[in-house]
Write a protein that holds these residues in place. Structure first.
Motif, short mmCIF file in Angstrom:
data_model
loop_
_atom_site.label_atom_id
_atom_site.label_comp_id
_atom_site.label_asym_id
_atom_site.label_seq_id
_atom_site.Cartn_x
_atom_site.Cartn_y
_atom_site.Cartn_z
N ASN A 235 44.20 -10.45 42.27
CA ASN A 235 45.56 -10.28 41.78
C ASN A 235 46.57 -10.09 42.91
O ASN A 235 47.76 -9.86 42.66
CB ASN A 235 45.66 -9.13 40.77
CG ASN A 235 45.16 -7.82 41.33
OD1 ASN A 235 45.27 -7.56 42.52
ND2 ASN A 235 44.60 -6.98 40.47
N LEU B 176 44.46 -21.12 49.74
CA LEU B 176 45.06 -20.58 48.52
C LEU B 176 44.42 -21.19 47.28
O LEU B 176 44.18 -20.49 46.28
CB LEU B 176 46.57 -20.79 48.52
CG LEU B 176 47.35 -19.98 49.56
CD1 LEU B 176 48.81 -20.42 49.59
CD2 LEU B 176 47.21 -18.49 49.34
N ASN B 177 44.11 -22.47 47.32
CA ASN B 177 43.40 -23.10 46.20
C ASN B 177 42.01 -22.52 46.02
O ASN B 177 41.56 -22.30 44.89
CB ASN B 177 43.33 -24.62 46.40
CG ASN B 177 44.62 -25.30 46.05
OD1 ASN B 177 45.37 -24.86 45.20
ND2 ASN B 177 44.91 -26.39 46.75
N PRO C 63 48.68 -14.44 43.38
CA PRO C 63 47.88 -15.67 43.43
C PRO C 63 48.37 -16.73 42.43
O PRO C 63 47.60 -17.28 41.67
CB PRO C 63 46.48 -15.19 43.10
CG PRO C 63 46.70 -14.00 42.24
CD PRO C 63 47.97 -13.35 42.73
N LYS C 64 49.66 -17.01 42.47
CA LYS C 64 50.20 -18.05 41.59
C LYS C 64 49.96 -19.42 42.23
O LYS C 64 49.31 -19.52 43.26
CB LYS C 64 51.68 -17.80 41.36
CG LYS C 64 52.49 -17.70 42.63
CD LYS C 64 53.90 -17.26 42.35
CE LYS C 64 54.70 -17.11 43.60
NZ LYS C 64 54.41 -16.00 44.44
N GLY C 65 50.53 -20.44 41.69
CA GLY C 65 50.34 -21.79 42.22
C GLY C 65 50.71 -21.91 43.68
O GLY C 65 51.53 -21.15 44.19
N SER D 197 42.19 -19.21 44.38
CA SER D 197 42.51 -19.31 42.95
C SER D 197 41.27 -19.46 42.08
O SER D 197 41.34 -19.28 40.87
CB SER D 197 43.49 -20.46 42.69
OG SER D 197 42.84 -21.70 42.81
N THR D 198 40.13 -19.75 42.68
CA THR D 198 38.88 -19.86 41.91
C THR D 198 38.27 -18.49 41.62
O THR D 198 37.26 -18.41 40.93
CB THR D 198 37.84 -20.75 42.62
OG1 THR D 198 37.40 -20.10 43.82
CG2 THR D 198 38.41 -22.13 42.94
#
Length: 149
Positions: free
Chosen positions: A104, A94-95, A146-148, A98-99
């Motif tokens: 979305n 997931l991190n 794709p939130k935290g 996030s890049t």
């Protein structure tokens, strides 16, 4: 625990872990697809090492012009259940997702065995298809924003 990119030498230990997850989490019919995937995959795929041994893997790929990321082939050694291998892998993926600012939506296709795990990471179930992966292993299609992590 250490998470790193997949290397060709990881194939045998990962296939052994995959086999340990049959029939509870994967169907016997899926082993060939996973064995074929490992040497040809060019998308991000990561391996977790726990106490110096390969303990699991997870990756993702982008679809729909890079607007959607899909989690792929997440697995962990069932003998390490409860050690945080699966959670660490999914957080890492997931991190990594996030890049990609264009993403979305994050999707995953899992089963009734693991869908509660994905719910802990804010994935929402959209539909299920009985006996999709193998007899008794249903497809659960889930997604999240794709939130935290």
């Amino acid at each position: 625990m250490h998470i790193r990119p997949y290397r060709p030498g990881d194939a045998d230990p990962l296939l052994a872990i995959f086999r340990k997850n049959i029939p509870e989490s994967f169907g016997q019919n899926e082993i060939d697809a996973y064995a074929t995937f490992l040497p040809v995959n060019t998308d991000p795929y990561f391996v977790a090492e726990y106490e110096g041994e390969v303990a699991g893997a997870c990756g993702y790929y982008l679809i729909r012009e890079g607007n959607v990321a899909r989690i792929c082939w997440i697995l962990a050694d069932p003998y390490r259940r409860g050690s945080g291998v699966g959670s660490a892998l999914l957080r890492h993926v997931l991190n990594q997702i996030s890049t990609h600012p264009a993403v979305n939506l994050i999707e995953c296709e899992t089963s009734q065995v693991a869908y509660r795990f994905f719910e802990k990471f804010d994935f929402t179930l959209h539909y299920a298809k009985p006996d999709h992966w193998a007899p008794g292993l249903d497809l659960y299609f889930m997604s999240r924003e794709p939130k935290g992590v």
